[in-house]
Motif scaffolding. Structure first.
Motif, PDB file in Angstrom:
ATOM      1  N   SER A 388      35.473  43.259  79.329  1.00 22.64           N
ATOM      2  CA  SER A 388      35.507  42.117  80.408  1.00 22.64           C
ATOM      3  C   SER A 388      36.685  41.835  80.704  1.00 22.64           C
ATOM      4  N   TYR A 389      37.757  42.204  80.000  1.00 19.05           N
ATOM      5  CA  TYR A 389      39.162  41.685  80.333  1.00 19.05           C
ATOM      6  C   TYR A 389      40.253  42.703  80.425  1.00 19.05           C
ATOM      7  N   PRO A 390      41.142  42.477  81.482  1.00 14.06           N
ATOM      8  CA  PRO A 390      42.126  43.561  81.730  1.00 14.06           C
ATOM      9  C   PRO A 390      43.153  43.693  80.411  1.00 14.06           C
ATOM     10  N   CYS A 391      43.630  45.008  80.317  1.00 16.86           N
ATOM     11  CA  CYS A 391      44.566  45.412  79.290  1.00 16.86           C
ATOM     12  C   CYS A 391      45.948  45.133  79.949  1.00 16.86           C
ATOM     13  N   TYR A 392      46.754  44.540  79.169  1.00 15.97           N
ATOM     14  CA  TYR A 392      48.157  44.260  79.449  1.00 15.97           C
ATOM     15  C   TYR A 392      49.231  45.168  78.748  1.00 15.97           C
ATOM     16  N   TYR A 393      48.423  45.913  77.910  1.00 17.98           N
ATOM     17  CA  TYR A 393      49.532  46.625  76.788  1.00 17.98           C
ATOM     18  C   TYR A 393      49.367  48.205  76.940  1.00 17.98           C
ATOM     19  N   THR A 399      41.367  44.870  87.725  1.00 13.71           N
ATOM     20  CA  THR A 399      41.586  43.373  87.484  1.00 13.71           C
ATOM     21  C   THR A 399      40.253  42.932  86.990  1.00 13.71           C
ATOM     22  N   ARG A 400      40.138  41.597  86.456  1.00 11.99           N
ATOM     23  CA  ARG A 400      38.892  41.109  86.184  1.00 11.99           C
ATOM     24  C   ARG A 400      37.641  41.290  87.270  1.00 11.99           C
ATOM     25  N   LYS A 401      38.293  40.856  88.521  1.00 15.31           N
ATOM     26  CA  LYS A 401      37.321  41.107  89.407  1.00 15.31           C
ATOM     27  C   LYS A 401      36.392  42.337  89.558  1.00 15.31           C
ATOM     28  N   GLU A 402      37.253  43.596  89.182  1.00 19.77           N
ATOM     29  CA  GLU A 402      36.369  44.859  89.224  1.00 19.77           C
ATOM     30  C   GLU A 402      35.989  45.269  87.851  1.00 19.77           C
ATOM     31  N   LEU A 403      36.010  44.351  86.808  1.00 16.63           N
ATOM     32  CA  LEU A 403      35.385  44.534  85.552  1.00 16.63           C
ATOM     33  C   LEU A 403      33.887  44.057  85.604  1.00 16.63           C
ATOM     34  N   GLY A 448      39.149  38.913  75.205  1.00 16.98           N
ATOM     35  CA  GLY A 448      39.751  38.069  75.904  1.00 16.98           C
ATOM     36  C   GLY A 448      40.966  37.502  74.996  1.00 16.98           C
ATOM     37  N   SER A 449      41.194  37.654  73.753  1.00 18.46           N
ATOM     38  CA  SER A 449      42.144  37.233  72.928  1.00 18.46           C
ATOM     39  C   SER A 449      43.352  38.081  72.690  1.00 18.46           C
ATOM     40  N   TYR A 450      44.372  37.666  73.475  1.00 17.21           N
ATOM     41  CA  TYR A 450      45.522  38.628  73.670  1.00 17.21           C
ATOM     42  C   TYR A 450      46.673  38.131  72.612  1.00 17.21           C
ATOM     43  N   PRO A 451      47.022  39.270  71.837  1.00 19.48           N
ATOM     44  CA  PRO A 451      48.113  38.981  70.774  1.00 19.48           C
ATOM     45  C   PRO A 451      49.285  38.801  71.252  1.00 19.48           C
ATOM     46  N   ILE A 452      49.706  39.151  72.621  1.00 19.59           N
ATOM     47  CA  ILE A 452      50.891  38.540  73.101  1.00 19.59           C
ATOM     48  C   ILE A 452      50.328  37.884  74.526  1.00 19.59           C
ATOM     49  N   LYS A 453      51.016  36.577  74.524  1.00 19.88           N
ATOM     50  CA  LYS A 453      50.301  35.719  75.745  1.00 19.88           C
ATOM     51  C   LYS A 453      50.972  36.380  76.846  1.00 19.88           C
ATOM     52  N   PHE A 454      50.302  36.188  78.336  1.00 15.34           N
ATOM     53  CA  PHE A 454      50.612  36.905  79.283  1.00 15.34           C
ATOM     54  C   PHE A 454      50.221  35.712  80.551  1.00 15.34           C
ATOM     55  N   LEU A 457      45.402  33.841  82.907  1.00 15.50           N
ATOM     56  CA  LEU A 457      44.326  34.735  83.673  1.00 15.50           C
ATOM     57  C   LEU A 457      43.632  33.867  84.598  1.00 15.50           C
ATOM     58  N   ALA A 458      43.469  34.662  85.810  1.00 16.40           N
ATOM     59  CA  ALA A 458      42.584  33.854  86.835  1.00 16.40           C
ATOM     60  C   ALA A 458      41.081  33.853  86.111  1.00 16.40           C
ATOM     61  N   ALA A 459      40.372  32.981  86.693  1.00 13.56           N
ATOM     62  CA  ALA A 459      38.994  32.937  86.514  1.00 13.56           C
ATOM     63  C   ALA A 459      38.315  33.991  87.282  1.00 13.56           C
ATOM     64  N   ALA A 460      37.285  34.844  86.434  1.00 15.42           N
ATOM     65  CA  ALA A 460      36.763  35.997  87.174  1.00 15.42           C
ATOM     66  C   ALA A 460      36.081  35.727  88.418  1.00 15.42           C
ATOM     67  N   PRO A 461      36.292  36.161  89.409  1.00 19.40           N
ATOM     68  CA  PRO A 461      35.724  36.108  90.689  1.00 19.40           C
ATOM     69  C   PRO A 461      34.311  37.039  90.705  1.00 19.40           C
ATOM     70  N   GLN A 462      33.397  36.591  91.525  1.00 21.64           N
ATOM     71  CA  GLN A 462      32.202  37.549  91.242  1.00 21.64           C
ATOM     72  C   GLN A 462      32.194  38.739  92.002  1.00 21.64           C
ATOM     73  N   LEU A 463      31.918  39.630  91.362  1.00 19.19           N
ATOM     74  CA  LEU A 463      32.014  41.198  91.777  1.00 19.19           C
ATOM     75  C   LEU A 463      30.680  41.276  92.484  1.00 19.19           C
ATOM     76  N   ASP A 464      30.728  41.749  93.956  1.00 19.40           N
ATOM     77  CA  ASP A 464      29.383  42.023  94.662  1.00 19.40           C
ATOM     78  C   ASP A 464      28.533  43.279  94.305  1.00 19.40           C
TER      79      ASP A 464
END
Ligand code: AMP
Length: 466
Positions: A388-393, A399-403, A448-454, A457-464
């Motif tokens: 449900s959450y993108p990886c930054y590592y 993006t969250r929108k596409e997940l 969604g719990s990131y070991p190093i803060k980034f 995060l934007a709220a997940a917009p609805q994917l159609d």
């Protein structure tokens, strides 16, 4: 110019002290090809200067001509395979990066993704630095070149104490090879020996190919310096809680590799067994989505007491579907990659095992394919929790929108992929299967719990979906 281009999924390999260093690096990269298929490169050292060959394309294509190895002389070499999505898949971003600076030449290969890249880049530019690539890796080179420290080790430590995020790095100078792993140890990196030469690789499968002995993993926060006098290990960076990436076990690493102290195949099989315990369904056969679903499907079938069948056959000459950057091509990709075996599927209640659902495109196509081949029921089981959450590592996730699971319930996803039932491995089940007691894995893509803060995060917009 857009700068911030994470280096994303990559593989690195290096060898020091072997007369055929470039040839062996080529083989090592070949074994790591699954970690990146967009571009690759090798830099070698003959003790006086560095030589490079790199290009867009697969390892076998870029290094397909024996002549190339004559231009890569010397007993030390590092190499890189790179994966990237749309946008910056251009030659200037092919690694290793090689530069000349006040102390000589240096090359660097990076697997991972720095999270404070943009901040440091802005600072460096304010002081007059000029960047040639759009990769975060170049920042490390600038920090190293502008460091006030004297020795190479101290300059590297200085640079690394400024950056935050995920990195496994290999540096090569005229006379030394240096390997470094970030203090969280997000990505795997191991150390091997081939006779008297030292080898460093993202995964142990690369050591196997060249018949090097696996010595140990490079520890989180460790810097290993290799030169003609041998190997020195340093741990100068501030200690933090380790956070090796659990998604390496789920999808990314090769099943024959040993990473984070365990064999990937065994862990994936256990994911499958646990999945069977958590999501039982009356069925006739279990089939994997090849290749990534195979070990988990074996585990599921064994635990459920059901026959394991290869109901989908993969064309191995097609790259991973995920590589195709455009949604339109991705749709096409699933079809050219997989074909059902009708006689296996006809009139059966089928459990289909895959490792993950990202956008849902693949699962939807596969369910349709299996049903069209005559299956009576199609039950999808996923050997990881919802992504449900993108990886930054360093794992390429959209993006969250596409997940799909960031904005849809499991029931909504089931409907979208048109399965009769859908079950994901629970987070507890995942951790229990990895089962190394106290290792606090990074599972940010699930929790969604990131070991190093980034940056927020934007709220997940609805994917159609429909
Ligand atoms: P999707 O069609 O977007 O749901 O993609 C799901 C498929 O992508 C699954 O079969 C996974 O094996 C694969 N996959 C998951 N994560 C990644 C990744 N980071 N890179 C490439 N492929 C992936």
């Amino acid at each position: 110019m857009k700068f911030y281009r994470p280096t994303e999924e990559c593989g690195i390999f290096g060898i020091f002290g072997h007369p055929e260093a470039a040839n062996l690096t080529y083989l090592g990269l070949y074994a790591l090809q699954h970690r990146g298929q967009e571009s690759c490169g090798i830099v070698s050292s003959d003790g006086r200067s560095l030589s490079a060959h790199k290009s867009m394309g697969l390892v076998a294509d870029v290094f397909g001509n024996q002549e190339i190895f004559r231009s890569l002389p010397g007993p030390a070499a590092i190499g890189h395979v790179r994966y990237s999505t749309t946008g910056d898949s251009v030659y200037k971003n092919v690694q290793p990066i090689m530069v000349d600076y006040s102390r000589g030449s240096i090359a660097v290969a990076h697997n991972g993704n720095l999270v404070n890249a943009q901040i440091i880049k802005d600072e460096l530019e304010a002081w007059g630095s000029i960047f040639q690539t759009t990769m975060d890796t170049e920042i490390i080179i600038h920090l190293l070149a502008t460091s006030k420290q004297n020795s190479l080790e101290d300059r590297i430590v200085d640079a690394l104490s400024r950056v935050k995020g995920a990195y496994c790095l290999l540096f090569l100078t005229e006379t030394r090879m240096v390997a470094a792993r970030d203090p969280h140890g997000f990505r795997p990196l191991c150390l091997g020996k081939l006779g008297d030469s030292w080898v460093v690789a993202s995964e142990s499968c690369a050591l196997d190919l060249i018949e090097a002995e696996f010595i140990r993993e490079i520890e989180p926060g460790e810097i290993v310096v290799i030169d003609k006098n041998g190997l020195t290990s340093l741990s100068p960076l501030k200690k933090v809680e380790p956070a090796p990436c659990i998604f390496e076990f789920v999808y990314f690493a090769r099943p024959d590799s040993y990473i984070f102290g365990q064999n990937v195949y065994e862990v994936r099989k256990e994911f499958g067994r646990q999945l069977a315990r958590e999501h039982h369904v009356e069925a006739d056969i279990v089939i994997p989505v090849p290749d990534s679903g195979v070990p988990a499907a074996l585990g599921y079938a064994q635990e459920a007491g059901l026959p394991f069948e290869l109901g989908l056959i993969r064309n191995h000459y097609v790259g991973r579907t995920f590589i195709e950057p455009q949604q339109s091509i991705r749709h096409f990709g699933v079809k050219i990659k997989l074909n059902p075996v009708r006689d296996i599927l006809k009139d059966k209640r089928v459990v289909v095992i895959d490792d993950s659902i990202v956008r849902g495109t693949t699962s939807r196509k596969i369910v349709k394919m299996v049903r069209n081949a005559g299956a009576k029921e199609v039950h999808v089981r996923i050997s990881s929790p919802p992504t449900s959450y993108p990886c930054y590592y360093g794992i390429d996730t959209p993006t969250r929108k596409e997940l799909i699971s960031s904005s849809h319930t499991i029931e909504e996803i089931r409907k979208y992929i048109t399965a009769d039932s859908l079950g994901y491995l629970s987070e507890e089940g995942l951790l229990q299967s990895v089962g190394t007691g106290s290792t606090p894995y990074c599972k940010a893509c699930f929790s969604g719990s990131y070991p190093i803060k980034f940056p927020k995060l934007a709220a997940a917009p609805q994917l159609d979906l429909f």
